[in-house]
Design an enzyme around this catalytic site. Sequence first.
Site, PDB file in Angstrom:
ATOM      1  N   ASN A  62      -0.153   9.900   5.366  1.00 20.91           N
ATOM      2  CA  ASN A  62       0.602   8.599   5.443  1.00 20.91           C
ATOM      3  C   ASN A  62       0.110   8.036   6.382  1.00 20.91           C
ATOM      4  O   ASN A  62      -0.068   8.384   7.527  1.00 20.91           O
ATOM      5  CB  ASN A  62       1.970   8.581   5.091  1.00 20.91           C
ATOM      6  CG  ASN A  62       2.751   9.256   6.293  1.00 20.91           C
ATOM      7  OD1 ASN A  62       2.478  10.293   6.750  1.00 20.91           O
ATOM      8  ND2 ASN A  62       3.972   8.866   6.411  1.00 20.91           N
ATOM      9  N   GLU A  64       0.810   4.200   8.336  1.00 22.26           N
ATOM     10  CA  GLU A  64       1.580   2.951   8.165  1.00 22.26           C
ATOM     11  C   GLU A  64       0.908   1.992   9.203  1.00 22.26           C
ATOM     12  O   GLU A  64      -0.117   1.948   9.773  1.00 22.26           O
ATOM     13  CB  GLU A  64       2.898   3.661   9.061  1.00 22.26           C
ATOM     14  CG  GLU A  64       3.619   4.737   8.151  1.00 22.26           C
ATOM     15  CD  GLU A  64       4.963   4.901   8.721  1.00 22.26           C
ATOM     16  OE1 GLU A  64       5.502   4.665   9.758  1.00 22.26           O
ATOM     17  OE2 GLU A  64       5.922   5.798   7.803  1.00 22.26           O
ATOM     18  N   CYS A  73       1.081   5.510   1.477  1.00 19.12           N
ATOM     19  CA  CYS A  73       1.420   6.919   1.449  1.00 19.12           C
ATOM     20  C   CYS A  73       0.290   7.782   1.314  1.00 19.12           C
ATOM     21  O   CYS A  73      -0.948   7.605   1.085  1.00 19.12           O
ATOM     22  CB  CYS A  73       1.987   6.989   0.003  1.00 19.12           C
ATOM     23  SG  CYS A  73       3.643   6.172  -0.265  1.00 19.12           S
ATOM     24  N   GLU A  75      -0.307  10.580  -0.730  1.00 17.32           N
ATOM     25  CA  GLU A  75      -0.728  10.757  -1.770  1.00 17.32           C
ATOM     26  C   GLU A  75      -1.911   9.908  -2.255  1.00 17.32           C
ATOM     27  O   GLU A  75      -2.891  10.109  -2.571  1.00 17.32           O
ATOM     28  CB  GLU A  75       0.036  10.665  -2.959  1.00 17.32           C
ATOM     29  CG  GLU A  75       1.238  11.648  -3.211  1.00 17.32           C
ATOM     30  CD  GLU A  75       2.601  11.174  -1.897  1.00 17.32           C
ATOM     31  OE1 GLU A  75       2.456  10.474  -0.985  1.00 17.32           O
ATOM     32  OE2 GLU A  75       3.813  11.693  -2.297  1.00 17.32           O
ATOM     33  N   CYS A 113       6.556   8.563  -4.561  1.00 11.62           N
ATOM     34  CA  CYS A 113       7.220   7.147  -5.076  1.00 11.62           C
ATOM     35  C   CYS A 113       6.496   6.774  -6.322  1.00 11.62           C
ATOM     36  O   CYS A 113       5.478   7.275  -6.606  1.00 11.62           O
ATOM     37  CB  CYS A 113       6.914   6.241  -3.840  1.00 11.62           C
ATOM     38  SG  CYS A 113       5.118   5.472  -3.806  1.00 11.62           S
ATOM     39  N   CYS A 116       2.824   5.782  -6.259  1.00  9.24           N
ATOM     40  CA  CYS A 116       1.873   6.996  -6.180  1.00  9.24           C
ATOM     41  C   CYS A 116       1.874   7.840  -7.456  1.00  9.24           C
ATOM     42  O   CYS A 116       0.828   8.268  -8.103  1.00  9.24           O
ATOM     43  CB  CYS A 116       2.221   8.047  -5.080  1.00  9.24           C
ATOM     44  SG  CYS A 116       2.262   7.289  -3.632  1.00  9.24           S
TER      45      CYS A 116
HETATM   46  N1  THU Z   1       5.700   8.488   2.150  1.00 14.36           N
HETATM   47  C1  THU Z   1       4.393   9.250   1.631  1.00 14.36           C
HETATM   48  O1  THU Z   1       3.555   9.339   2.244  1.00 14.36           O
HETATM   49  N2  THU Z   1       4.666   9.731   0.402  1.00 14.36           N
HETATM   50  C2  THU Z   1       5.877  10.012  -0.473  1.00 14.36           C
HETATM   51  O2  THU Z   1       5.770  10.431  -1.418  1.00 14.36           O
HETATM   52  C3  THU Z   1       6.721   9.249  -0.046  1.00 14.36           C
HETATM   53  C4  THU Z   1       6.799   8.275   1.272  1.00 14.36           C
HETATM   54  C5  THU Z   1       5.454   7.750   3.299  1.00 14.36           C
HETATM   55  C6  THU Z   1       5.615   6.271   3.181  1.00 14.36           C
HETATM   56  C7  THU Z   1       6.219   6.212   4.607  1.00 14.36           C
HETATM   57  O3  THU Z   1       4.937   6.158   5.658  1.00 14.36           O
HETATM   58  C8  THU Z   1       7.030   7.265   4.897  1.00 14.36           C
HETATM   59  O4  THU Z   1       6.585   8.235   4.081  1.00 14.36           O
HETATM   60  C9  THU Z   1       8.509   6.910   4.952  1.00 14.36           C
HETATM   61  O5  THU Z   1       8.961   6.290   3.556  1.00 14.36           O
END
Ligand code: THU
Length: 162
Positions: A62, A64, A73, A75, A113, A116
């Site tokens: 991920n 940010e 994310c 994925e 999520c 994804c």
């Molecule tokens: N996140 C992912 O990378 N994948 C997921 O399946 C769920 C959430 C990340 C998004 C954000 O950077 C952090 O996790 C918190 O939500």
Amino acid sequence: MPNIIEHTIRTTQIKESELDESERLLLQSAKEATDRSYAPYSNFRVGVALLMSNGEIITGSNQENCAYPSGLCAERTALFYAKSKYPDCAIDTIIITARDTNGEFTPTPISPCGSCRQVMLETEMRQSKNIKIILYGTEYITIIHSAKDLLPLSFDNLFPEK
Ligand code: THU
């Protein structure tokens, strides 16, 4: 009486020791990818590894951003990178791992999520085989056998023939 239709999702629950050798290697790659996460806002580090049908492993984490919705994310980072590098190569398996705010791998699997899931589904529809989705937790692992199972009643109007 309303006509209630139930939609069931098939999953398989296993222990880490039941993964085969190539899946164990993939798991190791996904775990290492959590180290490359950029998550200063959530401190939740997600690492993903994809096994491509050419045998290559692609990882993602991920990423940010201070403008929160601009982040992505793990994925989708991995899926978009894989398909931009190898547009015609199928994805066999995706494994998803995460470390919580204490830096520990989560005991229970984390589930992708909705956005994804949508991207995974369309990726699966571009290829002739299902994507095996492995959700990692230290206590147990959940396996989903097709991206379709993750997104029932999905929007797939772009592919009416399927
Ligand atoms: N996140 C992912 O990378 N994948 C997921 O399946 C769920 C959430 C990340 C998004 C954000 O950077 C952090 O996790 C918190 O939500």
